[in-house]
Design a protein around this motif. Structure first.
Motif, PDB file in Angstrom:
ATOM      1  N   ALA A 187       7.961  -8.970   1.868  1.00 32.25           N
ATOM      2  CA  ALA A 187       7.701 -10.224   1.158  1.00 32.25           C
ATOM      3  C   ALA A 187       8.907 -11.158   1.240  1.00 32.25           C
ATOM      4  CB  ALA A 187       7.343  -9.930  -0.299  1.00 32.25           C
ATOM      5  N   VAL A 188      10.117 -10.602   1.128  1.00 33.16           N
ATOM      6  CA  VAL A 188      11.332 -11.407   1.219  1.00 33.16           C
ATOM      7  C   VAL A 188      11.482 -11.992   2.621  1.00 33.16           C
ATOM      8  CG1 VAL A 188      13.864 -11.332   1.147  1.00 33.16           C
ATOM      9  CG2 VAL A 188      12.533 -10.218  -0.650  1.00 33.16           C
ATOM     10  N   LEU A 189      11.151 -11.204   3.653  1.00 30.56           N
ATOM     11  CA  LEU A 189      11.224 -11.724   5.020  1.00 30.56           C
ATOM     12  C   LEU A 189      10.345 -12.957   5.195  1.00 30.56           C
ATOM     13  CD1 LEU A 189      11.201  -8.434   7.136  1.00 30.56           C
ATOM     14  CD2 LEU A 189      13.071 -10.088   6.980  1.00 30.56           C
ATOM     15  N   LYS A 190       9.194 -12.969   4.539  1.00 32.93           N
ATOM     16  CA  LYS A 190       8.309 -14.134   4.621  1.00 32.93           C
ATOM     17  C   LYS A 190       8.938 -15.333   3.920  1.00 32.93           C
ATOM     18  CE  LYS A 190       4.327 -11.067   4.933  1.00 32.93           C
ATOM     19  NZ  LYS A 190       3.193 -10.439   4.232  1.00 32.93           N
ATOM     20  N   PHE A 244       8.847  -9.558  10.874  1.00 30.01           N
ATOM     21  CA  PHE A 244       9.453  -8.241  10.957  1.00 30.01           C
ATOM     22  C   PHE A 244      10.085  -8.050  12.342  1.00 30.01           C
ATOM     23  CE2 PHE A 244       9.080  -3.505  11.246  1.00 30.01           C
ATOM     24  CZ  PHE A 244       9.892  -3.227  10.159  1.00 30.01           C
ATOM     25  N   LEU A 245      11.298  -7.493  12.389  1.00 31.45           N
ATOM     26  CA  LEU A 245      12.032  -7.244  13.630  1.00 31.45           C
ATOM     27  C   LEU A 245      12.381  -8.531  14.361  1.00 31.45           C
ATOM     28  CD1 LEU A 245      10.154  -4.100  15.008  1.00 31.45           C
ATOM     29  CD2 LEU A 245      12.236  -4.174  13.645  1.00 31.45           C
ATOM     30  N   GLN A 246      12.643  -9.594  13.621  1.00 32.45           N
ATOM     31  CA  GLN A 246      13.038 -10.859  14.239  1.00 32.45           C
ATOM     32  C   GLN A 246      14.444 -11.253  13.807  1.00 32.45           C
ATOM     33  OE1 GLN A 246      10.075 -13.894  13.601  1.00 32.45           O
ATOM     34  NE2 GLN A 246       8.537 -12.836  14.822  1.00 32.45           N
ATOM     35  N   GLY A 247      15.370 -10.308  13.927  1.00 34.16           N
ATOM     36  CA  GLY A 247      16.768 -10.622  13.675  1.00 34.16           C
ATOM     37  C   GLY A 247      17.363 -10.045  12.416  1.00 34.16           C
ATOM     38  N   VAL A 248      16.530  -9.594  11.489  1.00 34.49           N
ATOM     39  CA  VAL A 248      17.024  -9.026  10.234  1.00 34.49           C
ATOM     40  C   VAL A 248      16.432  -7.629  10.066  1.00 34.49           C
ATOM     41  CG1 VAL A 248      17.028  -9.198   7.722  1.00 34.49           C
ATOM     42  CG2 VAL A 248      17.349 -11.253   9.113  1.00 34.49           C
ATOM     43  N   ARG A 270      23.031 -10.594   8.051  1.00 40.21           N
ATOM     44  CA  ARG A 270      22.283 -11.725   8.607  1.00 40.21           C
ATOM     45  C   ARG A 270      21.308 -12.320   7.600  1.00 40.21           C
ATOM     46  NH1 ARG A 270      20.574  -8.187  13.689  1.00 40.21           N
ATOM     47  NH2 ARG A 270      20.513  -6.714  11.929  1.00 40.21           N
ATOM     48  N   ALA A 271      20.726 -11.494   6.754  1.00 33.47           N
ATOM     49  CA  ALA A 271      19.761 -12.008   5.768  1.00 33.47           C
ATOM     50  C   ALA A 271      20.413 -13.003   4.823  1.00 33.47           C
ATOM     51  CB  ALA A 271      19.159 -10.846   4.972  1.00 33.47           C
ATOM     52  N   ALA A 272      21.667 -12.780   4.457  1.00 29.89           N
ATOM     53  CA  ALA A 272      22.362 -13.658   3.523  1.00 29.89           C
ATOM     54  C   ALA A 272      22.666 -15.024   4.127  1.00 29.89           C
ATOM     55  CB  ALA A 272      23.652 -13.002   3.048  1.00 29.89           C
ATOM     56  N   GLN A 273      22.635 -15.117   5.452  1.00 29.94           N
ATOM     57  CA  GLN A 273      22.971 -16.380   6.119  1.00 29.94           C
ATOM     58  C   GLN A 273      21.749 -17.253   6.376  1.00 29.94           C
ATOM     59  OE1 GLN A 273      25.715 -15.795   9.492  1.00 29.94           O
ATOM     60  NE2 GLN A 273      25.971 -13.692   8.814  1.00 29.94           N
ATOM     61  N   LEU A 274      20.566 -16.734   6.087  1.00 35.23           N
ATOM     62  CA  LEU A 274      19.344 -17.453   6.436  1.00 35.23           C
ATOM     63  C   LEU A 274      18.883 -18.426   5.376  1.00 35.23           C
ATOM     64  CD1 LEU A 274      17.239 -14.657   8.146  1.00 35.23           C
ATOM     65  CD2 LEU A 274      18.318 -16.623   9.222  1.00 35.23           C
ATOM     66  N   THR A 275      19.337 -18.282   4.146  1.00 37.99           N
ATOM     67  CA  THR A 275      18.819 -19.137   3.076  1.00 37.99           C
ATOM     68  C   THR A 275      19.889 -19.450   2.055  1.00 37.99           C
ATOM     69  OG1 THR A 275      17.221 -19.287   1.278  1.00 37.99           O
ATOM     70  CG2 THR A 275      17.973 -17.080   1.851  1.00 37.99           C
ATOM     71  N   PRO A 276      19.924 -20.686   1.581  1.00 36.96           N
ATOM     72  CA  PRO A 276      20.803 -21.037   0.472  1.00 36.96           C
ATOM     73  C   PRO A 276      20.112 -20.853  -0.875  1.00 36.96           C
ATOM     74  CG  PRO A 276      19.813 -23.003   1.348  1.00 36.96           C
ATOM     75  CD  PRO A 276      19.292 -21.864   2.202  1.00 36.96           C
ATOM     76  N   SER A 277      18.892 -20.327  -0.861  1.00 35.75           N
ATOM     77  CA  SER A 277      18.142 -20.148  -2.097  1.00 35.75           C
ATOM     78  C   SER A 277      18.452 -18.798  -2.726  1.00 35.75           C
ATOM     79  CB  SER A 277      16.636 -20.232  -1.809  1.00 35.75           C
ATOM     80  OG  SER A 277      16.302 -21.441  -1.190  1.00 35.75           O
ATOM     81  N   VAL A 278      18.210 -18.724  -4.029  1.00 33.25           N
ATOM     82  CA  VAL A 278      18.194 -17.418  -4.673  1.00 33.25           C
ATOM     83  C   VAL A 278      16.791 -16.844  -4.510  1.00 33.25           C
ATOM     84  CG1 VAL A 278      20.030 -17.857  -6.330  1.00 33.25           C
ATOM     85  CG2 VAL A 278      17.702 -18.555  -6.877  1.00 33.25           C
ATOM     86  N   VAL A 279      16.703 -15.535  -4.371  1.00 36.10           N
ATOM     87  CA  VAL A 279      15.418 -14.893  -4.094  1.00 36.10           C
ATOM     88  C   VAL A 279      15.063 -13.973  -5.237  1.00 36.10           C
ATOM     89  CG1 VAL A 279      14.118 -13.436  -2.511  1.00 36.10           C
ATOM     90  CG2 VAL A 279      15.801 -15.050  -1.621  1.00 36.10           C
TER      91      VAL A 279
END
Length: 306
Positions: free
Chosen positions: A64-67, A73-77, A99-108
């Motif tokens: 769900a977080v990847l979305k 899935f399997l696209q870099g993270v 890498r996941a931390a660099q993809l969004t400036p939002s809180v999840v």
């Protein structure tokens, strides 16, 4: 991610049946690929059924977080870069790493729910405060707390937030001496129901502490008796609240033998065990009335604050 995109609320949903991951979770390579060390460490403290439910729920949350992150899935993270931990009272906490931390400036934020063998997870990417969008970069990726937020686990967040205001960890402890009158079987063995009565008292104490209500014990899961209990033994039983929803409380239970009778050494001989011996484990689910779920959570707060 653009500034405009960073101001958009993104939602991701995933649903899994526990049977979909059952065999994969037996393979070490998948465990290390899919889960953070903290998640695996907690999973090892659970019984087999609860472990399967826990890891399936975490994996659904990761998808769900990847979305929310806008990738598949399997696209870099790798899934292990999304760590879903929990507060002592069970609410999930998202930690984005590498890498996941660099993809969004939002809180999840993430919510997980379980129904029999089905697990569902919903993730929401909340817009970062003004100016924060430009602060997310390599430094933030090394400090996962900068992009994490504790969230409610149920579909009733206001109710859950009230529950979250209680003590950081709810536990209960009982220590009893097993008397001769408790022997039920040949050889002086004590019946397992005696331990379950101790477990029931622990669950009741925990729901009184969290909800001001004795609750109604609905079921035991992952029940295992691992060692015999005899008269003269001292049993220490512990309960720990590990998850809660609007109406349900899930408590992990263990009973250890801490002192043991030694009839072979004398009629009244006994000894302290160097290492307590596990005699029983279980996971209990209890239900509390809806009207009681926010009664005894924050005694120092006024009615208006509640």
């Amino acid at each position: 991610m653009s500034i405009a995109a960073s101001r958009t609320v993104r939602v991701g949903v995933d649903v899994l049946d526990c049977s979909e991951l059952r065999r994969l979770l037996e393979r070490p390579w998948f465990l290390h690929f899919g889960f953070a060390p903290e998640e695996l460490a907690h999973a090892e403290t659970l019984g087999a059924r609860r472990r399967l439910e826990f890891l399936t729920g975490r994996f659904a949350a990761k998808e769900a977080v990847l979305k929310v992150l806008g990738i598949g899935f399997l696209q870099g993270v790798a899934p292990r870069e999304i760590c879903v931990q929990h507060t002592p009272h069970g609410a999930p906490v998202v930690r984005l790493r590498e890498r996941a931390a660099q993809l969004t400036p939002s809180v999840v934020s993430v919510s997980i729910t379980h129904k029999e063998n089905v697990v569902a997870a919903v993730a929401i990417g909340l817009p970062a405060p003004d100016g924060a969008a430009h602060d997310i970069g390599p430094t933030a990726a090394k400090e996962p707390e900068a992009v994490s937020l504790p969230t409610a686990e149920t579909a009733a967040p206001l109710q859950q937030n009230a529950l979250d205001g209680q003590a950081s960890q709810t536990t209960a402890l009982i220590r009893v001496r097993i008397g001769q009158e408790d022997a039920h079987y040949g050889g002086g063995l004590v019946d397992g129901a005696h331990i379950l009565r101790l477990f029931g008292d622990l669950v009741t104490e925990i729901t009184i502490r969290t909800d001001g209500d004795e609750g109604l014990l609905a079921q035991y899961a992952d029940l295992r008796f691992t060692a015999p209990v005899k008269p003269g033994d001292y049993i220490e039983a512990r309960g720990r609240l590990v998850r809660q929803t609007r109406l349900r409380r899930v408590v992990e239970l263990e009973a250890h033998k801490v002192l043991s009778a030694r009839p072979e050494a004398g009629d009244s001989a006994a000894a302290v065990l160097d290492t307590p011996q596990l005699v029983c484990t279980a996971t209990a689910t209890t239900v509390v009335p809806y009207r009681r779920t926010n009664v005894v959570t924050a005694p120092n707060r006024t009615a208006e604050e509640a």
